[in-house]
Design a protein around this motif. Structure first.
Motif, PDB file in Angstrom:
ATOM      1  N   UNK A 254       0.821  -1.228   0.000  1.00  0.00           N
ATOM      2  CA  UNK A 254       0.000   0.000   0.000  1.00  0.00           C
ATOM      3  C   UNK A 254       0.849   1.268   0.000  1.00  0.00           C
ATOM      4  N   UNK A 255       2.144   1.142  -0.275  1.00  0.00           N
ATOM      5  CA  UNK A 255       3.031   2.301  -0.114  1.00  0.00           C
ATOM      6  C   UNK A 255       2.657   3.463  -1.022  1.00  0.00           C
ATOM      7  N   UNK A 256       2.231   3.207  -2.270  1.00  0.00           N
ATOM      8  CA  UNK A 256       1.871   4.311  -3.152  1.00  0.00           C
ATOM      9  C   UNK A 256       0.558   4.952  -2.718  1.00  0.00           C
ATOM     10  N   UNK A 257      -0.368   4.132  -2.242  1.00  0.00           N
ATOM     11  CA  UNK A 257      -1.632   4.669  -1.732  1.00  0.00           C
ATOM     12  C   UNK A 257      -1.388   5.570  -0.523  1.00  0.00           C
ATOM     13  N   UNK A 258      -0.597   5.089   0.430  1.00  0.00           N
ATOM     14  CA  UNK A 258      -0.352   5.895   1.623  1.00  0.00           C
ATOM     15  C   UNK A 258       0.443   7.148   1.304  1.00  0.00           C
ATOM     16  N   UNK A 259       1.376   7.048   0.364  1.00  0.00           N
ATOM     17  CA  UNK A 259       2.122   8.247  -0.029  1.00  0.00           C
ATOM     18  C   UNK A 259       1.189   9.281  -0.644  1.00  0.00           C
ATOM     19  N   UNK A 260       0.312   8.850  -1.557  1.00  0.00           N
ATOM     20  CA  UNK A 260      -0.609   9.786  -2.183  1.00  0.00           C
ATOM     21  C   UNK A 260      -1.542  10.441  -1.182  1.00  0.00           C
TER      22      UNK A 260
END
Length: 420
Positions: A254-260
């Protein structure tokens, strides 16, 4: 069942990612505390050019950088308990944390307080005169009802809080050994998918809504209930995750989701505080509550993104990691005093603020690492900065690095300079 047995199957690989996260978080403190010199927020000394210009950049890390350190410290504590067991754990941790804290309060921190009263209260006495007042607990340095409490720990409050949380955890483990498998089961069950995002966010939002307005942050230990709920909660979460596997994979996925989402949250907070920075501008209550909820969510989203990307990309070892892992605690102890002293010394030069800021960062980094190089070579200084006493400690760590994988992980996470 011993702590070693509870964690042993998860000690087969080195968590280089968390080493890099910890190193990066502490290095961010240098940039952040240099920034504190130039923003309008209260700090020990202030630039005559202080303004709101870089406050949006400061908000990038302000909500979460210290919670990240407590999370990693909790994970490291889990591995340390697994290696040592409960028998010698508290004594060793107390030695590694309380000696640097006491030394820091007596030697490292006083120059910060001295220059603070010189700049804010126009104190005209010498440093020796101030130090006599400092060690005797003088409470007469006041601006209205705001008094400087002496002696103080300033930026070393983190070490004091970490020791207290370690003691609380230790007592819990000794009184109820089953707490470790219980926490691990919860971590495996509840934090294996989106739960690793939703449950921490729900907790941080709840305490932000309920406790933050009633208990403003003081870092004074006593009465600092919102900070305790936040930092000890995240510390306990890290301890629970030390023996889990699926949660780390979920954080990576989920790293890209949390970054966004973290970027969106940061943009909202910048807009909100920009619009309502004037005391005359009072936001509607509904908007104020929404801002607190976003702030609480931001705290975990940014952390989740940081550890998720680290878990994906920072799994390698290097000589730099081994060096910085050892150096980072002494650098942390020294850095804020160096910033305050150098910033005060640079004022008569009237440098252009961006140039001065770069100089301040470079001088601070160079001074702190040169200080570490001196400290690690002097046997008597090493324990005062949380290092192993022997001068051959780095050689010993290299030998341990070649040990079996399970032992290697436990030993690497046990060294005090990791602030675990």
């Amino acid at each position: 069942m011993t702590a070693q047995n509870l964690f042993r199957e998860d000690l087969g690989c080195r968590r280089y990612d968390l080493d890099w996260v910890r190193i990066g978080a502490f290095m961010l403190l240098i940039l952040y505390h240099v920034g504190m010199y130039y923003v309008t927020w209260d700090w020990h000394v202030k630039s005559p050019h202080a303004s709101t210009d870089i406050e949006p950049l400061m908000m990038l890390t302000s909500p979460w950088r210290l919670s990240l350190l407590f999370l990693v410290s909790g994970v490291a504590t889990g591995y340390l308990l697994a290696r040592q067991g409960a028998g010698h754990f508290l004594g060793q941790r107390s030695t590694r944390l309380l000696i640097p804290l006491a030394f820091g309060m007596l030697v490292i921190v006083p120059p910060q307080s001295y220059l603070e009263v010189v700049e804010k209260l126009k104190f005209a006495g010498s440093y020796a005169e101030f130090f006599r007042l400092y060690i005797t607990g003088f409470h007469g340095f006041c601006r209205g009802s705001d008094c400087l409490l002496l002696p103080t720990w300033n930026h070393l409050w983190f070490v004091a809080y970490l020791w207290v949380y370690t003691v609380v955890l230790y007592v819990g483990v000794r009184l109820a050994p089953s707490v470790i498998p219980w926490l691990r089961r919860i971590a495996e069950k509840r934090l294996s998918g989106l739960g690793v995002l939703l449950w921490p966010i729900a907790y941080l939002v709840a305490i932000r809504l309920e406790l933050a307005p009633r208990f403003p942050a003081t870092h004074a230990l006593v009465g600092d209930w919102y900070n305790h709920a936040m930092y000890f909660g995240v510390f306990l979460l890290g301890f629970s995750l030390a023996g889990a596997r699926t949660a780390w994979g979920a954080l990576e996925r989920t790293r890209w989701l949390t970054l966004g989402l973290a970027v969106v949250g940061w943009a909202f907070l910048v807009a909100y505080f920009g619009a309502y920075s004037d005391d005359a501008a009072i936001p509607p209550m509904a908007l104020r509550l929404f801002q607190r909820a976003v702030y609480g969510a931001e705290q975990w989203l940014a952390i989740a993104a940081a550890v998720g990307f680290a878990h994906r990309h920072l799994t390698h070892d290097s000589a730099a990691r081994r060096y910085l892992t050892t150096a980072i605690f002494p650098v942390y102890i020294l850095h804020q005093t160096v910033i305050v002293v150098v910033a005060h010394a640079l004022k008569p030069s009237h440098l252009y603020p961006p140039v001065e800021g770069v100089v301040l960062v470079m001088v601070t980094v160079a001074t702190c690492f040169l200080g570490y190089e001196a400290i690690r070579r002097v046997r008597l200084l090493r324990p005062l900065f949380g290092l192993e006493r022997g001068r051959n400690a780095s050689r010993d760590r290299t030998a341990r690095h070649a040990a079996p994988a399970a032992q290697r992980l436990g030993v690497e996470f046990s060294v005090p300079q990791d602030i675990n």
